[in-house]
Scaffold this motif. Structure first.
Motif, short mmCIF file in Angstrom:
data_model
loop_
_atom_site.label_atom_id
_atom_site.label_comp_id
_atom_site.label_asym_id
_atom_site.label_seq_id
_atom_site.Cartn_x
_atom_site.Cartn_y
_atom_site.Cartn_z
N VAL A 68 0.81 -1.22 0.00
CA VAL A 68 0.00 0.00 0.00
C VAL A 68 0.85 1.27 0.00
N LYS A 69 2.18 1.12 0.15
CA LYS A 69 3.08 2.27 0.17
C LYS A 69 4.16 2.11 -0.90
N THR A 70 4.69 3.27 -1.35
CA THR A 70 5.84 3.28 -2.25
C THR A 70 6.86 4.26 -1.72
N GLY A 71 8.13 3.87 -1.76
CA GLY A 71 9.19 4.77 -1.36
C GLY A 71 9.67 4.55 0.06
N ASN A 72 10.55 5.42 0.51
CA ASN A 72 11.14 5.35 1.84
C ASN A 72 10.63 6.51 2.69
N TYR A 73 10.73 6.35 3.99
CA TYR A 73 10.32 7.42 4.89
C TYR A 73 11.24 8.64 4.71
N SER A 74 12.53 8.40 4.57
CA SER A 74 13.49 9.48 4.30
C SER A 74 14.70 8.88 3.62
N GLY A 75 15.30 9.64 2.71
CA GLY A 75 16.46 9.12 1.99
C GLY A 75 16.08 7.91 1.16
N GLY A 76 17.06 7.06 0.91
CA GLY A 76 16.74 5.80 0.26
C GLY A 76 16.96 5.79 -1.23
N VAL A 77 16.28 4.85 -1.90
CA VAL A 77 16.46 4.60 -3.32
C VAL A 77 15.16 4.90 -4.05
N THR A 78 15.25 5.61 -5.14
CA THR A 78 14.08 5.97 -5.93
C THR A 78 13.45 4.73 -6.56
N ALA A 79 12.13 4.64 -6.47
CA ALA A 79 11.43 3.53 -7.12
C ALA A 79 11.75 3.54 -8.60
N GLY A 80 12.00 2.36 -9.16
CA GLY A 80 12.36 2.24 -10.56
C GLY A 80 13.85 2.10 -10.79
N THR A 81 14.66 2.22 -9.72
CA THR A 81 16.11 2.04 -9.84
C THR A 81 16.41 0.60 -10.25
N SER A 82 17.34 0.43 -11.18
CA SER A 82 17.70 -0.90 -11.66
C SER A 82 18.99 -1.36 -11.02
N TYR A 83 19.02 -2.59 -10.64
CA TYR A 83 20.26 -3.25 -10.21
C TYR A 83 20.36 -4.56 -10.97
N GLY A 84 21.46 -4.74 -11.68
CA GLY A 84 21.65 -5.98 -12.44
C GLY A 84 20.53 -6.26 -13.42
N GLY A 85 19.89 -5.18 -13.91
CA GLY A 85 18.80 -5.34 -14.86
C GLY A 85 17.45 -5.59 -14.23
N ILE A 87 14.41 -4.22 -11.78
CA ILE A 87 13.85 -2.98 -11.25
C ILE A 87 13.43 -3.15 -9.80
N PHE A 88 13.78 -2.17 -8.99
CA PHE A 88 13.35 -2.10 -7.59
C PHE A 88 12.16 -1.15 -7.54
N ASN A 89 10.95 -1.69 -7.37
CA ASN A 89 9.77 -0.82 -7.40
C ASN A 89 9.46 -0.18 -6.05
N ASN A 90 10.16 -0.59 -5.00
CA ASN A 90 10.08 0.04 -3.68
C ASN A 90 8.65 0.08 -3.13
N GLU A 91 7.91 -1.00 -3.32
CA GLU A 91 6.56 -1.10 -2.76
C GLU A 91 6.56 -1.98 -1.51
N HIS A 92 5.70 -1.62 -0.55
CA HIS A 92 5.67 -2.32 0.73
C HIS A 92 4.42 -1.90 1.49
N SER A 93 4.19 -2.53 2.64
CA SER A 93 3.09 -2.15 3.53
C SER A 93 3.66 -1.88 4.92
N SER A 94 4.47 -0.85 4.98
CA SER A 94 5.09 -0.47 6.25
C SER A 94 5.02 1.04 6.40
N GLN A 95 5.15 1.48 7.66
CA GLN A 95 5.06 2.90 7.95
C GLN A 95 5.86 3.23 9.20
N ALA A 96 6.61 4.32 9.15
CA ALA A 96 7.37 4.75 10.31
C ALA A 96 6.45 4.87 11.53
N SER A 97 6.93 4.39 12.66
CA SER A 97 6.24 4.42 13.96
C SER A 97 5.08 3.44 14.07
N ALA A 98 4.89 2.56 13.09
CA ALA A 98 3.77 1.62 13.13
C ALA A 98 3.90 0.64 14.30
#
Length: 449
Positions: A68-85, A87-98
C-alpha cells in the motif's frame, strides 16, 4: 578458532554472513509483501529491502514486491532504480512508527489511518476506526505468495513507560504475540499456501527510548520468545536478523555496533546501509541463498585467476615459504596445515601487490583460516589486528581481523566472537559492471558459497 571468507559485499560496504542452513526452495518467490515499521519503511537508507533486492538479483531469484506504500520514509532509493537489470519498485506495507496492534486491526492508529492487514488483503472493507476502506487490495492474481514482517520495536520501546519495560515484558510480549497470531491468520486466510517470514527485532545503540540495560535485555528476551512462538507453525519461519550487528564487546546486552546505525547518540535505532546489508544477508542465508555476489558469475575457489587457500584444494599451502614464494609479505604470523596463527601481541599481516596487465586484473580470491584468541573468556583484544592487504594502483584494500571484529580499514564490517566461529574467510577482487550498478573492487565472504 577458525575463520574464512566467501560471500561478497563491496569493500566499503563489505560484510560477512553466517553459513547457510538450508538449500534454496526455488527461484520464484511470487508476489511479495513487506510489512512493518520504519526499519522496513527506510530511514535515511533504502531499508533492508534494497539490500535484499540485490541479493535476490545476484542469486537469480525473481519476485514482485507489492503493498500500500511506495518509497522510503526518508532518503533511500528511488522507485524504478535498476540493479543488475532488475527494477526495484520500492513497494511495501510499512510505515514509520507503526505498531503491531495497528497492522492487526486490534485498535485504531494514525499510521495507516485505521487500515490494516485485513483491508489490504481484501478480507474486510471496514477500517479499525469504523470508516470504509477504499485503498488498494491485493487479491486474485495480486495475492501475496510471500510475506516478510518485522514489527514490534515501537510496541516495546514507545508504548508506555519504557523505564518499566523489564517489569511489564510479559504483558507487552503477549499482546505482541497475540497480534502476530491475528496478522499471520489473515495472511493464511488470504493464501493458505503463503510463505510467512517473521523477522526478529534488530538491536540498537542509543535512542531517545530504551537505553537501560534492562530494556536492551528485555527486547532480546522477546526475540527468544518470538522464536519459540514460531516453532512448529507450518509455513512460518522466524529469522534472526542480528548476526554481525550486535557489538560482542559491549557490556550492554543486545547493543548494536554504532557504525551500523544512523546518527548514534541521537537516533541509533535505525540501521544504516551497512546494517541493512547485514540484516539482508542474514535473511538470505537463512532462506538458503548466498549473500551478495556483486552480480558476478558465481565461481568455485579455483575459477578465478589466482587463489591461495589451505587444504583440500590445489594449490594448498602449509608454511610461510609457500606464501612467500608466491610473492606475499608476511609479518608476525605462522602458517601451517592448521591455519594462520598470529604471533606475539601486536600487528600481524599478509600483503600482496599486483600490477595492471597481469592475469590478476580479471579477479582473484584469497582464502584462509585464522587461529584467534578467545575474547569472550579472556577479554577482547581489538588492538592486535591480523591484516590482509591486497591491491594495485586502481584498487587497494586492507582487511583487518581481530578477536571481535572483521574490519575494512577502521570500519567495522562484522562483529562476532571469532573464537566461536569455525568458518573460512575469502577476500576477492572482482571487476564490476558500472552500467548495471555492479561495482568493481574487493569483497569479503564468510562461510561457503
Amino acid at each position: 578458532m577458525k575463520v574464512r571468507l566467501p560471500l561478497p559485499l563491496l569493500a566499503a560496504l563489505a560484510a560477512a554472513f553466517p553459513a547457510a542452513t538450508a538449500a534454496p526452495a526455488g527461484t520464484e518467490l511470487g508476489n511479495v509483501m513487506f510489512v512493518g515499521d520504519s526499519i522496513t519503511h527506510g530511514v535515511n537508507s533504502a531499508s533492508y529491502r534494497w539490500a535484499l533486492h540485490k541479493i535476490f538479483t545476484d542469486n537469480g531469484i525473481s519476485y514482485r514486491a507489492e503493498g500500500v506504500k511506495t518509497g522510503n520514509y526518508s532518503g533511500g532509493v528511488t522507485a524504478g532504480t535498476s540493479y543488475g537489470g532488475q527494477i526495484f519498485n520500492n513497494e511495501h506495507s510499512s510505515q514509520a512508527s507503526a505498531r503491531a496492534w495497528e497492522i492487526s486491526g486490534r485498535s485504531n492508529g494514525s499510521r495507516f489511518d485505521g487500515s490494516n492487514i485485513n483491508n489490504w488483503l481484501g478480507l474486510s472493507g471496514t477500517k479499525a476506526n469504523g470508516s470504509a476502506y477504499s485503498g488498494q487490495t491485493f487479491t486474485g492474481d495480486n495475492t501475496p505468495d510471500t510475506f516478510f514482517m518485522m514489527i514490534g520495536t515501537n510496541d516495546l520501546l514507545s508504548d508506555g513507560n519504557n523505564a518499566t519495560l523489564a517489569n511489564r515484558l510479559d504483558s507487552v510480549s503477549q499482546n505482541l504475540l497475540n497480534d502476530m497470531d491475528t496478522i499471520v491468520e489473515a495472511m493464511f486466510q488470504a493464501n493458505e499456501h503463503a510463505n510467512v517470514i517473521i523477522l526478529t527485532i534488530p538491536c540498537w545503540t542509543r535512542h531517545s527510548n530504551g537505553n537501560s540495560d534492562a530494556t536492551h535485555q528485555a527486547v532480546a528476551d522477546y526475540n527468544d520468545r518470538l522464536k519459540t512462538w514460531g516453532n512448529g507453525r507450518q509455513n512460518v519461519t522466524v529469522i534472526d536478523v542480528n548476526a554481525g550487528i550486535i557489538d560482542v564487546t559491549s557490556s550492554t546486552p543486545f547493543y548494536g555496533v554504532s557504525s551500523m546505525f544512523n546518527n548514534p547518540g541521537s537516533d541509533g535505532l535505525h540501521p544504516n546501509a551497512q546494517g541493512d546489508l547485514l540484516m539482508a544477508g542474514n535473511i538470505a542465508r537463512a532462506m538458503g541463498y548466498a549473500g551478495r555476489t556483486a552480480g558476478q558469475e558465481r565461481k568455485a575457489a579455483g575459477g578465478l585467476a589466482i587463489n591461495f587457500h589451505q587444504g583440500g584444494q590445489s594449490p594448498a599451502w602449509s608454511s610461510n615459504s609457500h606464501l612467500e614464494n608466491k610473492g606475499f609479505s608476511l609479518a608476525n604470523v605462522t602458517v601451517d596445515e592448521n591455519g594462520i596463527s598470529l604471533g606475539q601481541s601486536g600487528e600481524s599481516s599478509i600483503s600482496y601487490s599486483w600490477a595492471e596487465g597481469t592475469d590478476l586484473q580479471n579477479g582473484f580470491t584469497f582464502d584462509c583460516n585464522l587461529v584467534l584468541g578467545n575474547g569472550a573468556a579472556d577479554g577482547w583484544d581489538t588492538a592486535s589486528d591480523f591484516s590482509i592487504s591486497l591491491g594495485n594502483s586502481s584498487f587497494y584494500g586492507t582487511l583487518n581481523i581481530n578477536e571481535a571484529y572483521i574490519k575494512w580499514g577502521d570500519a567495522i564490517l562484522y562483529s562476532l566472537d571469532m573464537s566461536a566461529n569455525a568458518e573460512n574467510l575469502r577476500m576477492a577482487y572482482i571487476r564490476g559492471n558500472e552500467l548495471e550498478g555492479l561495482k568493481g573492487g574487493y569483497y569479503v565472504w564468510l562461510g561457503t558459497c
